[in-house]
Design a protein around this motif. Sequence first.
Motif, PDB file in Angstrom:
ATOM      1  N   UNK A  91     -16.403  12.061   5.011  1.00  0.00           N
ATOM      2  CA  UNK A  91     -17.400  10.978   5.131  1.00  0.00           C
ATOM      3  C   UNK A  91     -17.098   9.873   4.124  1.00  0.00           C
ATOM      4  N   UNK A  92     -16.720  10.266   2.910  1.00  0.00           N
ATOM      5  CA  UNK A  92     -16.381   9.274   1.893  1.00  0.00           C
ATOM      6  C   UNK A  92     -15.155   8.467   2.304  1.00  0.00           C
ATOM      7  N   UNK A  93     -14.137   9.144   2.821  1.00  0.00           N
ATOM      8  CA  UNK A  93     -12.920   8.461   3.261  1.00  0.00           C
ATOM      9  C   UNK A  93     -13.227   7.513   4.419  1.00  0.00           C
ATOM     10  N   UNK A  94     -14.078   7.981   5.376  1.00  0.00           N
ATOM     11  CA  UNK A  94     -14.457   7.104   6.487  1.00  0.00           C
ATOM     12  C   UNK A  94     -15.177   5.862   5.979  1.00  0.00           C
ATOM     13  N   UNK A  95     -16.088   6.062   5.003  1.00  0.00           N
ATOM     14  CA  UNK A  95     -16.843   4.927   4.452  1.00  0.00           C
ATOM     15  C   UNK A  95     -15.901   3.962   3.735  1.00  0.00           C
ATOM     16  N   UNK A  96     -14.964   4.514   2.947  1.00  0.00           N
ATOM     17  CA  UNK A  96     -13.993   3.656   2.268  1.00  0.00           C
ATOM     18  C   UNK A  96     -13.149   2.891   3.280  1.00  0.00           C
ATOM     19  N   UNK A  97     -12.713   3.575   4.344  1.00  0.00           N
ATOM     20  CA  UNK A  97     -11.915   2.912   5.380  1.00  0.00           C
ATOM     21  C   UNK A  97     -12.728   1.817   6.062  1.00  0.00           C
ATOM     22  N   UNK A  98     -14.003   2.102   6.320  1.00  0.00           N
ATOM     23  CA  UNK A  98     -14.872   1.094   6.941  1.00  0.00           C
ATOM     24  C   UNK A  98     -15.010  -0.120   6.018  1.00  0.00           C
ATOM     25  N   UNK A  99     -15.222   0.132   4.706  1.00  0.00           N
ATOM     26  CA  UNK A  99     -15.342  -0.967   3.748  1.00  0.00           C
ATOM     27  C   UNK A  99     -14.042  -1.756   3.652  1.00  0.00           C
ATOM     28  N   UNK A 100     -12.907  -1.035   3.609  1.00  0.00           N
ATOM     29  CA  UNK A 100     -11.617  -1.720   3.549  1.00  0.00           C
ATOM     30  C   UNK A 100     -11.383  -2.537   4.813  1.00  0.00           C
ATOM     31  N   UNK A 101     -11.764  -1.979   5.958  1.00  0.00           N
ATOM     32  CA  UNK A 101     -11.622  -2.709   7.220  1.00  0.00           C
ATOM     33  C   UNK A 101     -12.468  -3.965   7.221  1.00  0.00           C
ATOM     34  N   UNK A 102     -13.710  -3.855   6.719  1.00  0.00           N
ATOM     35  CA  UNK A 102     -14.582  -5.032   6.650  1.00  0.00           C
ATOM     36  C   UNK A 102     -13.994  -6.070   5.699  1.00  0.00           C
ATOM     37  N   UNK A 103     -13.438  -5.613   4.568  1.00  0.00           N
ATOM     38  CA  UNK A 103     -12.830  -6.545   3.619  1.00  0.00           C
ATOM     39  C   UNK A 103     -11.618  -7.229   4.238  1.00  0.00           C
ATOM     40  N   UNK A 104     -10.811  -6.461   4.963  1.00  0.00           N
ATOM     41  CA  UNK A 104      -9.630  -7.032   5.618  1.00  0.00           C
ATOM     42  C   UNK A 104     -10.059  -8.043   6.673  1.00  0.00           C
ATOM     43  N   UNK A 105     -11.096  -7.688   7.451  1.00  0.00           N
ATOM     44  CA  UNK A 105     -11.587  -8.611   8.479  1.00  0.00           C
ATOM     45  C   UNK A 105     -12.096  -9.891   7.825  1.00  0.00           C
ATOM     46  N   UNK A 141     -10.556 -13.494   8.296  1.00  0.00           N
ATOM     47  CA  UNK A 141     -11.418 -14.574   8.779  1.00  0.00           C
ATOM     48  C   UNK A 141     -11.292 -15.792   7.861  1.00  0.00           C
ATOM     49  N   UNK A 142     -11.301 -15.547   6.525  1.00  0.00           N
ATOM     50  CA  UNK A 142     -11.136 -16.660   5.585  1.00  0.00           C
ATOM     51  C   UNK A 142      -9.794 -17.337   5.771  1.00  0.00           C
ATOM     52  N   UNK A 143      -8.743 -16.511   5.930  1.00  0.00           N
ATOM     53  CA  UNK A 143      -7.411 -17.083   6.129  1.00  0.00           C
ATOM     54  C   UNK A 143      -7.358 -17.888   7.420  1.00  0.00           C
TER      55      UNK A 143
END
Length: 196
Positions: A97-111, A115-117
């Motif tokens: 669950x922690x890894x999924x949450x980290x991946x979700x956060x990293x995915x949101x940060x990448x998105x 988007x900024x780029x």
Amino acid sequence: MSSVTSLLLPLATTAAEEEGGSNFLVPNATFLIELLAFGIILAILGKFVIPPINRAMTARQDAIRKQFNDLESAKSDAEKAEHEFKAQIADARHEAARIREEAREQGAAIVAEMREQAQAEASRIVEHAQAQIAAERQQAVATLRAEVGSLATTLAGRIVGESLEDDDRSNRVVDRFLADLETLETSQTAGQSGAQ
């Protein structure tokens, strides 16, 4: 046992015959021999048979007790292993669950970063396009001025009937014409926006 009885029985019968009969109330030689044989058998059983049987029974009871103890310890070990397994599964689920949450956060940060780029790139492209459009407009205005100036000079020369080849004069006429044209265009766009 039967060999002892078979040896003693003829002796007892000969002793009974010599005495002249058996009296039930008074023990005779057969009874005494049978009693003696029974005692010998009991002594033999007590000395040679019963101790090994007792040892075997004690050893068997000890083995059964040991098996019960081993069974209890195996049961407690199995319960302990089951608890550890359940704890490991729970830890693994929490970690997943922690890894999924980290991946979700990293995915949101990448998105967000992408988007900024993309917005920065779009802004750069729009600015570049606007600069290019402005440059092309300036070039078109300069070309249009030259062509309109030449056409206006030629047309005015025909209307007036004299040549307007003077560059300064023709430039002033062209500039005044274009300024009047821009003023007319500005007033028309202001009138259209006010009407809406």
